[in-house]
Design an enzyme around this catalytic site. Sequence first.
Site, PDB file in Angstrom:
ATOM      1  N   ASN A 418       0.843  -1.209   0.000  1.00 40.17           N
ATOM      2  CA  ASN A 418       0.000   0.000   0.000  1.00 40.17           C
ATOM      3  C   ASN A 418       0.874   1.253   0.000  1.00 40.17           C
ATOM      4  OD1 ASN A 418      -2.280  -1.588   0.029  1.00 40.17           O
ATOM      5  ND2 ASN A 418      -2.749  -1.263   2.190  1.00 40.17           N
ATOM      6  N   GLU A 447       3.591  -0.920  -4.534  1.00 36.23           N
ATOM      7  CA  GLU A 447       2.255  -1.418  -4.874  1.00 36.23           C
ATOM      8  C   GLU A 447       1.346  -0.284  -5.346  1.00 36.23           C
ATOM      9  OE1 GLU A 447      -1.300  -4.236  -3.037  1.00 36.23           O
ATOM     10  OE2 GLU A 447      -0.084  -3.029  -1.670  1.00 36.23           O
ATOM     11  N   ASP A 449      -2.830   0.179  -6.184  1.00 40.04           N
ATOM     12  CA  ASP A 449      -4.207  -0.322  -6.235  1.00 40.04           C
ATOM     13  C   ASP A 449      -5.014   0.599  -7.147  1.00 40.04           C
ATOM     14  OD1 ASP A 449      -3.425  -2.197  -4.454  1.00 40.04           O
ATOM     15  OD2 ASP A 449      -4.516  -1.412  -2.738  1.00 40.04           O
ATOM     16  N   GLU A 496      -2.564  -4.030  -8.423  1.00 42.09           N
ATOM     17  CA  GLU A 496      -3.862  -4.640  -8.132  1.00 42.09           C
ATOM     18  C   GLU A 496      -4.882  -3.901  -8.992  1.00 42.09           C
ATOM     19  OE1 GLU A 496      -6.800  -5.272  -4.312  1.00 42.09           O
ATOM     20  OE2 GLU A 496      -4.629  -5.249  -3.980  1.00 42.09           O
TER      21      GLU A 496
END
Length: 866
Positions: A418, A447, A449, A496
């Site tokens: 995150n 990461e 998202d 993601e």
Amino acid sequence: MLILLRSPGLSSQLTQISHDPTGIPGDDNLQSMLVGTIMRKIKSRTWKKQRYFKLQDDCMTIWYKSKKAGNSHSTCQTWQELAGQGEQLTRRPDTEAAGSPDLLRASGDEESRVHGAGTPHPGQPSTPTRQRQGPANVERYKCEVLLHIHHDQGVPTRPSASRDNHHAYPGGVSVSDVEAIREGHQSEVLLSIADEFPADRCFTLVFRGRRGNLDLVAESAEEAQSWIRGIRKLMENLENMGERERLDQWISDWFRKADKNNDGRMNFREVRDLLKMMNVDMNEHHAHRLFTMADRSQSGTLEDDEFVLFYKMLTQREDVLRVFQQYSLDGQTLSQSDLEDFLRDGQLEGDDVQQHAEALIQRYEPSDTAKLLNALTFDGFLMYLGSPEGSIFNPRWQEIFQDMSQPLCHYFISSSHNTYLMEDQLRGQSSVEGYIRALSRGCRCVEVDCWDGANGEPIVYHGHTFTSRILFKDVVTAVGNYAFKVSEYPVILSMENHCSVEQQRVMARHLNQILGNKLLKSTLDGKAAVGLPSPEDLKGKILLKAKKLGGLEESFSGTADDSQTGEVTDDDEAEMDEDNVRQSVRHRGKKKSKQRLSKELSDCVVYCKSVHFSNFKHSHIHSKFYEVASFTESKARRHLRDTGAEFVHHNCRQLTRVYPSGFRTDSSNFNPQEMWNAGCQIVALNFQTAGEGMDLNDGMFRQNGGCGYVLKPGFMRDAEKTFDPETPQKQDGYQPVALTIQVISGQQLPKVNIKEDSIVDPLVRVEIYGVPLDQNRQETRYIDNNGFNPVWYDTLRFTVHAPELAMVRFVVEDYDKTSKNDFVGQYTLPLRCMQQGYRHIHLLSKDGTSIPPSSLFVHIRIAEIE
């Protein structure tokens, strides 16, 4: 026996605190900063306030002020005071009172406000303020220390009031806390006002650790450059200081703190207050005796060299002197022969001690006479032990020393979870700053998202929460700009994907247009690959880890589907945590949901295809080297407990990512050592959260040049070997070691309690992290009321069964018999990077930043067990 380290020239430094520490009094930039200028402080598109910035005459402190005419008092308070009080004030833009001081919070870009009259704004908590009388010959200002450029203890400390309570020298921020100065629109805040202020007038001060940035706009491009160059010059000079200069600077700072009435001398009352500030609990009779001994002029005050003498008597290193005299034949110097004995028997060196002894004398001996005699005085001995060469971390391992030509799966990779979040996972702020900070710390896997956003632009945030949202293209821009500033080795962008096909195409376009040749779009040689490339092969490349249509082989066999979209199962990413496990249970028995995936985005994935993991048997038969499975921490633990050897074997062949449980809504971290024990490469942590997890991560990746890649032990890379973390004694070549640590002393430990009469009761705990059999911790006794120079001589002994995997964490705490001990400092490093012998451990704060000159003095011995 009292041996003093001479500090030539320091007396003049103390006589006139307003000296120029840079050694370049004619520097035009510093002269301009001494005059001061108006600049705008920017916190948002709507909050742009003019402030008067000025470098103080000591060339160490920068203040900024907001004018309030007619006010006869000023309220000064630093972010450190707020941190120490444990209170966080909040500011409402619509309730700002003219002239109220700007207070930096310890983290985040928002600021706290204290009303000038000492009364809180509506809706704010009441906070005590300290009234200070401004100098009579200057206009009254509300003021705040922005930057204090010196080496101090770097801890929350309330400025002490003088006898009349109207003057105090406030604490500040060490230049070591300033990580960088960014020019132009290099922050989200400055980007938001790019249409209003040109880039050549804008710059950002970036602080180490987790403190918020400071965004500024000068009145002209010339003024901006003047401040940028001036601050960089001060930073550069301090970074280049030698040990003697750093010590002189530190002594000078204490003198300034103690001399509360600014008369250039200290009376005994000021000395007594100084001892409390320095964490020293000394009876008044002994303190007065030292004061009288130092007061050679018999004036009842300490001036110049007298203060230096007092400080040296106070800081005399009896522990180091004891070692020195143990090896010195005459008690005054170490001859080259004496020094060789010390290196061989004290430092347990097995290399050419003769050559090393000669080098140490030339490098650290301050006396030319002693150098001619090939001897090391106590001064030189002390400087050697306080240098990086005398620290516990072997300097040779701080460079890139490992083989970087092995497959990616053979390395531990510094990884963030995150990355966009600056705080918690429910309401926290999302920011590209998270990527900049992680990459600047050597992180090599970040990461993203991704979700559908307005106006056809994909956004990044923690889905189905109240976290703020940022544009995907801004994230890609930040990654492109900062990916290779600290390390040239590859960065993995772990995606993601929750976007529609249309916005997936937008994502692919941004990746290609913004990253250009940095984005890896095909195998390195353009041919079908049979294994993962190495970090060396992938220098300067960014790899996308995400779902992919088909396999890598199909791209070269001519069997790839030419359709513009395709279907993949929703769980290919394996981003299944405890939160959505419950949801999946409700849908048990239903057909797995499908997600449409655009070919353009799929084509950006080469060596890191995200896949669902079934079991190790299935993986061994069917998995491909370029497939990456992801596990929650709890699922990884189950595999480690039930089939540890198979888990290690799996990670010999392909990459595995492990990430924190979805229940960690506070963005806390698990212990990454558990996953390293299984050979998991991408162990993703919340970089924004300080604590044990990040201490271990920082310690692991401090080695090998901080490049973000650490080669796994040989038994974790050889598919022909078997290693089970639960039974390390069964591995081939098993060789346990005995680790003996004598904790000798501590130096200038920071205060943890804001109360002036509070003194630290320190204890040292040594923690071993590794395979389950090696998990251990032992601690010394605590020392009553002495954080300045506590002495233990306590010996701790450990048996380590898998030394190749072991991490050692030194933790200093303030003992409290009625409640939980307070954290003081820590230092973490791999066992294999430890130097034997007498070593200093330079402590770090909870944030992982240095707190000079706080340290421990220890003796280390590592011996193989027969």
